[in-house]
Design an enzyme around this catalytic site. Structure first.
Site, PDB file in Angstrom:
ATOM      1  N   ARG A 158       5.081 -41.919   3.114  1.00 27.64           N
ATOM      2  CA  ARG A 158       4.660 -43.261   3.537  1.00 27.64           C
ATOM      3  C   ARG A 158       5.728 -43.889   4.428  1.00 27.64           C
ATOM      4  O   ARG A 158       5.421 -44.552   5.417  1.00 27.64           O
ATOM      5  CB  ARG A 158       4.390 -44.130   2.313  1.00 27.64           C
ATOM      6  N   ARG A 187      -4.079 -50.452   3.994  1.00 28.86           N
ATOM      7  CA  ARG A 187      -2.975 -49.577   3.555  1.00 28.86           C
ATOM      8  C   ARG A 187      -1.766 -50.453   3.275  1.00 28.86           C
ATOM      9  O   ARG A 187      -1.541 -51.435   4.002  1.00 28.86           O
ATOM     10  CB  ARG A 187      -2.645 -48.575   4.671  1.00 28.86           C
ATOM     11  N   LEU A 226       1.928 -51.446   3.470  1.00 31.01           N
ATOM     12  CA  LEU A 226       3.035 -51.151   4.383  1.00 31.01           C
ATOM     13  C   LEU A 226       4.280 -50.832   3.560  1.00 31.01           C
ATOM     14  O   LEU A 226       4.620 -51.556   2.624  1.00 31.01           O
ATOM     15  CB  LEU A 226       3.280 -52.357   5.295  1.00 31.01           C
ATOM     16  N   ASN A 284      -0.442 -61.397   6.722  1.00 33.06           N
ATOM     17  CA  ASN A 284      -1.660 -60.705   6.299  1.00 33.06           C
ATOM     18  C   ASN A 284      -2.712 -61.751   5.992  1.00 33.06           C
ATOM     19  O   ASN A 284      -2.401 -62.882   5.596  1.00 33.06           O
ATOM     20  CB  ASN A 284      -1.378 -59.874   5.044  1.00 33.06           C
ATOM     21  N   THR A 285      -3.969 -61.383   6.165  1.00 34.97           N
ATOM     22  CA  THR A 285      -5.063 -62.233   5.727  1.00 34.97           C
ATOM     23  C   THR A 285      -5.788 -61.516   4.601  1.00 34.97           C
ATOM     24  O   THR A 285      -6.016 -60.310   4.665  1.00 34.97           O
ATOM     25  CB  THR A 285      -6.018 -62.593   6.888  1.00 34.97           C
ATOM     26  N   HIS A 286      -6.081 -62.274   3.531  1.00 33.41           N
ATOM     27  CA  HIS A 286      -6.632 -61.681   2.305  1.00 33.41           C
ATOM     28  C   HIS A 286      -7.830 -62.510   1.844  1.00 33.41           C
ATOM     29  O   HIS A 286      -7.709 -63.744   1.725  1.00 33.41           O
ATOM     30  CB  HIS A 286      -5.546 -61.657   1.221  1.00 33.41           C
ATOM     31  N   ASP A 320       5.421 -59.643   1.832  1.00 32.97           N
ATOM     32  CA  ASP A 320       6.735 -59.276   1.273  1.00 32.97           C
ATOM     33  C   ASP A 320       6.578 -57.890   0.643  1.00 32.97           C
ATOM     34  O   ASP A 320       5.582 -57.203   0.880  1.00 32.97           O
ATOM     35  CB  ASP A 320       7.232 -60.349   0.284  1.00 32.97           C
ATOM     36  N   GLY A 371       5.881 -56.944  -2.209  1.00 34.00           N
ATOM     37  CA  GLY A 371       4.841 -56.760  -3.225  1.00 34.00           C
ATOM     38  C   GLY A 371       3.488 -56.529  -2.578  1.00 34.00           C
ATOM     39  O   GLY A 371       3.388 -56.440  -1.355  1.00 34.00           O
ATOM     40  N   ASP A 420       0.174 -58.329  -1.740  1.00 36.54           N
ATOM     41  CA  ASP A 420      -0.491 -59.642  -1.668  1.00 36.54           C
ATOM     42  C   ASP A 420       0.291 -60.711  -2.427  1.00 36.54           C
ATOM     43  O   ASP A 420      -0.297 -61.619  -3.032  1.00 36.54           O
ATOM     44  CB  ASP A 420      -1.920 -59.538  -2.235  1.00 36.54           C
TER      45      ASP A 420
HETATM   46  C1  GRF Z   1     -10.951 -59.273   6.063  1.00 37.16           C
HETATM   47  O1  GRF Z   1     -11.768 -60.121   5.278  1.00 37.16           O
HETATM   48  C2  GRF Z   1      -9.566 -59.182   5.471  1.00 37.16           C
HETATM   49  O2  GRF Z   1      -9.181 -60.343   4.769  1.00 37.16           O
HETATM   50  C3  GRF Z   1      -9.730 -58.045   4.501  1.00 37.16           C
HETATM   51  O3  GRF Z   1     -10.525 -57.104   5.191  1.00 37.16           O
HETATM   52  C4  GRF Z   1     -11.440 -57.833   6.030  1.00 37.16           C
HETATM   53  C5  GRF Z   1     -11.411 -57.196   7.383  1.00 37.16           C
HETATM   54  O4  GRF Z   1     -12.512 -57.675   8.116  1.00 37.16           O
HETATM   55  N1  GRF Z   1      -8.454 -57.483   4.120  1.00 37.16           N
HETATM   56  P1  GRF Z   1     -12.593 -57.371   9.704  1.00 37.16           P
HETATM   57  O5  GRF Z   1     -12.304 -55.882   9.885  1.00 37.16           O
HETATM   58  O6  GRF Z   1     -11.567 -58.220  10.385  1.00 37.16           O
HETATM   59  O7  GRF Z   1     -13.993 -57.778  10.069  1.00 37.16           O
END
Ligand code: GRF
Length: 206
Positions: free
Chosen positions: A63, A101, A103, A117-119, A151, A153, A155
């Site tokens: 990795r 994945r 990082l 990141n967006t979650h 970071d 961890g 999320d």
């Molecule tokens: C997003 O909702 C993101 O938060 C999550 O995976 C989704 C990706 O959606 N981790 P897209 O590929 O940007 O449409």
């Protein structure tokens, strides 16, 4: 501000960033798009004339080696975590938007906090790869989306911005996820804008 976007899937968040950063006056541009796989979303980069690259984990012995190769491709495109020594230019920003994945720690140490990141959940609730499904299964009344600093961890980094959606009875996972994405895309664009203008100071996030 030069942005590197990392994806693994359809890339609707990437497309929102490409559209927004193409607007005259937007204080950031997408310098490159990277993926760990032949993600369908890479087509958005090609359509926008933005360089893209695939760095496949199976091509590397660990990795960490994969992370080093990914970091090298990002830096090659002029996205650097610290202000580039020679140029007066702003440090770059790496945005994970649907990268499926984890990082590796050396990668995170190199780029964070210029690494977000967006979650699709209201962290710290529902971390991990099945956030939308988990919120549905938990029967919560509301969930949402979180943009956070990555970071070491999973999320767990400092939360930068959140948006909330109310769950609807009987809603399916894909329906709920799409409703979340309707808030996620503008939230991510606004967060990148605020980082570019200095409105949001990543070094101060904790
Ligand atoms: C997003 O909702 C993101 O938060 C999550 O995976 C989704 C990706 O959606 N981790 P897209 O590929 O940007 O449409």
């Amino acid at each position: 501000l030069k942005v590197a976007v990392l994806i693994s899937g359809g890339g609707s968040n990437l497309r929102a960033l490409l559209d927004a950063t193409a607007e005259p006056g937007f204080p950031a541009r997408v310098a490159c798009v990277g993926s760990d796989t032949d993600a369908a979303g890479l087509a958005h980069a090609e359509a926008a004339g933005v360089p893209s690259f695939v760095v496949r984990p199976r091509d590397y012995g660990s990795r960490e080696a994969w992370g080093r190769a990914l970091a090298a491709r990002i830096r090659e495109q002029g996205v650097h975590p610290a202000a580039a020594a020679e140029a007066a230019e702003q440090p770059g920003l790496v945005v994970s938007a649907g990268l499926m994945r984890i990082l590796p720690a050396p990668f995170v140490r190199e780029f964070s906090p210029r690494l977000i990141n967006t979650h699709p959940a209201l962290l710290p609730l529902f971390p991990g790869a099945h956030a939308v499904r988990d919120a549905l299964a938990a029967g919560v009344a509301e969930t949402g989306v979180t943009v956070h600093v990555i970071d070491e961890g999973v999320d767990t980094g400092p939360v930068l911005r959140q948006a909330r959606v109310q769950l609807r009875p009987g809603e399916r996972e894909d329906e709920l996820h799409e409703r979340i994405k309707e808030l996620e895309r503008p939230l991510l664009v606004q967060t990148v804008r605020d980082i570019a203008t200095g409105e949001l100071d990543l070094a101060a996030a904790h």
